[in-house]
Structure formats: C-alpha cells, structure tokens
Design a protein around this motif. Structure first.
Motif, PDB file in Angstrom:
ATOM      1  N   ILE A  42       0.382   7.712   0.148  1.00 49.20           N
ATOM      2  CA  ILE A  42       0.171   6.748   1.227  1.00 49.20           C
ATOM      3  C   ILE A  42       1.519   6.428   1.855  1.00 49.20           C
ATOM      4  O   ILE A  42       2.395   5.852   1.220  1.00 49.20           O
ATOM      5  N   GLY A  43       1.652   6.813   3.120  1.00 50.53           N
ATOM      6  CA  GLY A  43       2.878   6.533   3.865  1.00 50.53           C
ATOM      7  C   GLY A  43       2.667   5.357   4.804  1.00 50.53           C
ATOM      8  O   GLY A  43       1.613   4.714   4.789  1.00 50.53           O
ATOM      9  N   PRO A  44       3.651   5.082   5.640  1.00 49.23           N
ATOM     10  CA  PRO A  44       3.566   3.928   6.531  1.00 49.23           C
ATOM     11  C   PRO A  44       2.390   4.000   7.512  1.00 49.23           C
ATOM     12  O   PRO A  44       1.721   2.993   7.750  1.00 49.23           O
ATOM     13  N   GLU A  85      -6.055  -9.611  -8.060  1.00 49.47           N
ATOM     14  CA  GLU A  85      -4.739  -9.694  -7.427  1.00 49.47           C
ATOM     15  C   GLU A  85      -4.000  -8.373  -7.500  1.00 49.47           C
ATOM     16  O   GLU A  85      -4.311  -7.503  -8.320  1.00 49.47           O
ATOM     17  N   THR A  86      -3.023  -8.266  -6.652  1.00 51.54           N
ATOM     18  CA  THR A  86      -2.167  -7.062  -6.609  1.00 51.54           C
ATOM     19  C   THR A  86      -0.999  -7.287  -7.562  1.00 51.54           C
ATOM     20  O   THR A  86      -0.282  -8.275  -7.454  1.00 51.54           O
ATOM     21  N   ASN A  87      -0.832  -6.372  -8.495  1.00 49.17           N
ATOM     22  CA  ASN A  87       0.276  -6.489  -9.448  1.00 49.17           C
ATOM     23  C   ASN A  87       0.914  -5.120  -9.739  1.00 49.17           C
ATOM     24  O   ASN A  87       1.410  -4.886 -10.824  1.00 49.17           O
ATOM     25  N   LEU A  88       0.893  -4.256  -8.746  1.00 53.58           N
ATOM     26  CA  LEU A  88       1.458  -2.915  -8.922  1.00 53.58           C
ATOM     27  C   LEU A  88       2.988  -2.970  -8.871  1.00 53.58           C
ATOM     28  O   LEU A  88       3.567  -3.626  -8.021  1.00 53.58           O
ATOM     29  N   ARG A  89       3.612  -2.317  -9.836  1.00 56.33           N
ATOM     30  CA  ARG A  89       5.067  -2.217  -9.882  1.00 56.33           C
ATOM     31  C   ARG A  89       5.463  -0.787 -10.025  1.00 56.33           C
ATOM     32  O   ARG A  89       4.958  -0.003 -10.662  1.00 56.33           O
ATOM     33  N   LEU A 146       0.823  -1.211   0.000  1.00 55.68           N
ATOM     34  CA  LEU A 146       0.000   0.000   0.000  1.00 55.68           C
ATOM     35  C   LEU A 146       0.861   1.267   0.000  1.00 55.68           C
ATOM     36  O   LEU A 146       0.468   2.295  -0.541  1.00 55.68           O
ATOM     37  N   GLU A 147       2.043   1.189   0.592  1.00 56.67           N
ATOM     38  CA  GLU A 147       2.943   2.343   0.630  1.00 56.67           C
ATOM     39  C   GLU A 147       3.441   2.738  -0.758  1.00 56.67           C
ATOM     40  O   GLU A 147       3.942   3.852  -0.936  1.00 56.67           O
TER      41      GLU A 147
END
Length: 152
Positions: free
Chosen positions: A102-104, A148-152, A96-97
């Motif tokens: 969006i930080g920690p 699914e998550t596939n963010l790069r 998510l960061e």
C-alpha cells in the motif's frame, strides 16, 4: 483523391474515393500489385526483425548475469517487521501506508472510498481500485474493521 489497398486472399483491389465521396473500384496494373506486395513484405520483415531483435536482446540481458529481485521477498521482509493491526475504517492514509503493498496513492483511495462506503468486511478492501487479490493477501493479517489501530 484517397487511394486505399485491400488485400484479399488471391487478389488485390485498388479502391478510389472521389472528392464527392463515391468509391470506385479500379483494376490495378501489374506494377501496382508488385509495388504494394513489395511494401507489405518489407513491412512484415522489418516488424519480424524488430520483434526477434527485442526478444534476443532481453534474453541476452538475462544471460549476461543481471540479477532481478523478487518484489514479494521485499514485501515479506517488510511484513515480518510489522506487529499489530490497522482498522481500515478509521486509519489515516499515513497509517495505511505501513501495510505491505500500500503506497500513498492507494492509501488515499482507501480513505476516499471509505468516506462513502465504510468497510463491512475486511475483504471489501478489494473494492478499492489498486487493491487486488495479491495485495489483499499481503495485508489481510494486519487489517480489521473494528477496534483500534495499533500497527507498529
């Protein structure tokens, strides 16, 4: 005894509170009125001078050639490098960061919020403290609630 001053539009009343708690109104003497007025005008003048000095100092900092960066440009540059999507119902805090804005701490809030309230729509992300309209506008192209998550 505790003395307090009340300024009315045209008069000054000196109130005295006895040790027993009774409040007695006294008619102030001329020098008491002048001393109180002098203190109030001095305080007002000092406050005005501080405010005027602070605004001129900040104006001087701007006119002296200091440069200010626009955070939205930085987020736009970071967002241009992203490819793919993140499932906000299953992504880890580290994933998510990667989202712009969006930080920690906000990532941890998202994870703890969804443990009790899974997201049913992407805009429900704004229910998390720290994610408002501006942050949501930055991340909405990269978030999904299924898949699914596939963010790069």
């Amino acid at each position: 005894m505790i003395f307090t001053f009340w300024i009315a539009p045209c008069s000054l009343v000196l109130r005295r509170r006895d040790d027993s708690g009774d409040v007695n109104n006294l008619k102030p003497k001329g020098h008491e009125i002048m001393n109180t007025f002098r203190k109030l005008t001095t305080a007002a003048a000092l406050t005005f001078a501080m405010l005027a000095g602070a605004s001129s100092a900040s104006a001087a900092a701007i006119t002296e050639g200091d440069t200010f960066t626009d955070d939205s440009a930085r987020f736009d540059a970071a967002a241009a490098e992203l490819d793919g999507q993140i499932n906000i119902n299953t992504a880890s805090a580290a994933e998510l960061e990667q989202l712009p804005g969006i930080g920690p701490s906000i990532a941890e809030r998202i994870v703890s919020y969804r443990a009790e309230h899974p997201f049913k729509q992407p805009n429900h992300l704004m229910r998390v403290k720290g994610v408002g309209k501006k942050t949501y506008a930055k991340v909405k192209a990269y978030i999904v609630i299924e898949g699914e998550t596939n963010l790069r």
